[in-house]
Write a protein that holds these residues in place. Structure first.
Motif, PDB file in Angstrom:
ATOM      1  N   UNK A 136       0.833  -1.204   0.000  1.00 35.08           N
ATOM      2  CA  UNK A 136       0.000   0.000   0.000  1.00 35.08           C
ATOM      3  C   UNK A 136       0.867   1.253   0.000  1.00 35.08           C
ATOM      4  N   UNK A 137       1.934   1.242   0.780  1.00 37.39           N
ATOM      5  CA  UNK A 137       2.854   2.392   0.789  1.00 37.39           C
ATOM      6  C   UNK A 137       3.509   2.564  -0.576  1.00 37.39           C
ATOM      7  N   UNK A 138       3.920   1.459  -1.181  1.00 40.04           N
ATOM      8  CA  UNK A 138       4.540   1.523  -2.497  1.00 40.04           C
ATOM      9  C   UNK A 138       3.543   2.052  -3.534  1.00 40.04           C
ATOM     10  N   UNK A 139       2.317   1.571  -3.498  1.00 44.91           N
ATOM     11  CA  UNK A 139       1.290   2.035  -4.429  1.00 44.91           C
ATOM     12  C   UNK A 139       1.046   3.537  -4.250  1.00 44.91           C
ATOM     13  N   UNK A 140       1.025   3.997  -3.013  1.00 44.26           N
ATOM     14  CA  UNK A 140       0.828   5.424  -2.741  1.00 44.26           C
ATOM     15  C   UNK A 140       1.999   6.247  -3.276  1.00 44.26           C
ATOM     16  N   UNK A 141       3.204   5.740  -3.121  1.00 48.39           N
ATOM     17  CA  UNK A 141       4.384   6.440  -3.641  1.00 48.39           C
ATOM     18  C   UNK A 141       4.316   6.529  -5.160  1.00 48.39           C
ATOM     19  N   UNK A 142       3.946   5.429  -5.800  1.00 48.52           N
ATOM     20  CA  UNK A 142       3.822   5.414  -7.261  1.00 48.52           C
ATOM     21  C   UNK A 142       2.762   6.418  -7.704  1.00 48.52           C
ATOM     22  N   UNK A 143       1.623   6.442  -7.034  1.00 45.03           N
ATOM     23  CA  UNK A 143       0.559   7.388  -7.381  1.00 45.03           C
ATOM     24  C   UNK A 143       1.043   8.830  -7.223  1.00 45.03           C
ATOM     25  N   UNK A 144       1.807   9.088  -6.186  1.00 48.68           N
ATOM     26  CA  UNK A 144       2.315  10.434  -5.938  1.00 48.68           C
ATOM     27  C   UNK A 144       3.324  10.871  -6.991  1.00 48.68           C
ATOM     28  N   UNK A 145       3.985   9.908  -7.591  1.00 45.80           N
ATOM     29  CA  UNK A 145       5.012  10.235  -8.585  1.00 45.80           C
ATOM     30  C   UNK A 145       4.458  10.348 -10.003  1.00 45.80           C
ATOM     31  N   UNK A 146       3.173  10.117 -10.164  1.00 48.86           N
ATOM     32  CA  UNK A 146       2.581  10.198 -11.511  1.00 48.86           C
ATOM     33  C   UNK A 146       2.832  11.549 -12.171  1.00 48.86           C
ATOM     34  N   UNK A 147       2.802  12.600 -11.400  1.00 51.27           N
ATOM     35  CA  UNK A 147       3.000  13.918 -11.978  1.00 51.27           C
ATOM     36  C   UNK A 147       4.392  14.480 -11.751  1.00 51.27           C
ATOM     37  N   UNK A 148       5.293  13.650 -11.252  1.00 51.76           N
ATOM     38  CA  UNK A 148       6.650  14.119 -10.934  1.00 51.76           C
ATOM     39  C   UNK A 148       7.477  14.313 -12.202  1.00 51.76           C
ATOM     40  N   UNK A 149       8.588  14.961 -12.045  1.00 51.20           N
ATOM     41  CA  UNK A 149       9.518  15.213 -13.135  1.00 51.20           C
ATOM     42  C   UNK A 149      10.209  13.902 -13.529  1.00 51.20           C
ATOM     43  N   UNK A 150      10.066  13.458 -14.776  1.00 47.14           N
ATOM     44  CA  UNK A 150      10.709  12.218 -15.219  1.00 47.14           C
ATOM     45  C   UNK A 150      12.233  12.235 -15.098  1.00 47.14           C
ATOM     46  N   UNK A 151      12.819  13.415 -15.008  1.00 47.24           N
ATOM     47  CA  UNK A 151      14.276  13.508 -14.855  1.00 47.24           C
ATOM     48  C   UNK A 151      14.728  13.236 -13.427  1.00 47.24           C
ATOM     49  N   UNK A 152      13.774  13.211 -12.488  1.00 49.75           N
ATOM     50  CA  UNK A 152      14.147  13.011 -11.082  1.00 49.75           C
ATOM     51  C   UNK A 152      13.543  11.754 -10.472  1.00 49.75           C
ATOM     52  N   UNK A 153      12.736  11.021 -11.235  1.00 47.97           N
ATOM     53  CA  UNK A 153      12.054   9.846 -10.683  1.00 47.97           C
ATOM     54  C   UNK A 153      11.941   8.755 -11.742  1.00 47.97           C
ATOM     55  N   UNK A 154      12.456   7.573 -11.420  1.00 49.47           N
ATOM     56  CA  UNK A 154      12.334   6.424 -12.315  1.00 49.47           C
ATOM     57  C   UNK A 154      10.863   6.095 -12.554  1.00 49.47           C
ATOM     58  N   UNK A 155      10.062   6.153 -11.501  1.00 48.95           N
ATOM     59  CA  UNK A 155       8.630   5.873 -11.634  1.00 48.95           C
ATOM     60  C   UNK A 155       7.977   6.864 -12.588  1.00 48.95           C
TER      61      UNK A 155
END
Length: 103
Positions: free
Chosen positions: A5-24
């Motif tokens: 659940x924590x991992x899923x939440x982290x992935x959801x939070x990274x959906x709009x993140x900068x692709x240059x700073x996050x593998x997800x």
């Protein structure tokens, strides 16, 4: 909250993140098809390690599979809770009966 659940939440939070700073974010930016392809690659790697019988490598690859599964689901806006609800629905059913009910 469970690890998944924590991992899923982290992935959801990274959906709009900068692709240059996050593998997800980078994976998600490439689209659902690329996320599915990466999931498939990781699944094959897990299969190889299962056949070899290397527990440590299988454990590591299984973790990769779970991560990439969650990324693939997020790419299609399917939540972990939806998957868990489907598993709850199937609980107590015979696997053979459940498969037969799908046609």
């Amino acid at each position: 909250m469970t690890t998944l659940a924590r991992l899923a939440a982290t992935i959801a939070a990274r959906k709009g993140a900068d692709p240059d700073t996050s593998w997800t974010a980078k994976l998600l930016a490439k689209g659902p098809e690329k996320c599915a392809e990466k999931f498939g690659e990781e699944a094959i790697e897990a299969i190889v390690e299962a056949v070899k019988g290397d527990r440590a490598r299988l454990t590591a690859e299984a973790a990769d599979v779970l991560y990439h599964l969650l990324v693939m689901l997020a790419a299609r806006d399917v939540t972990l809770d939806e998957v868990l609800a489907e598993l709850d629905r199937r609980e107590g059913l015979s696997g053979l009966a459940e498969k037969a009910s799908r046609g």
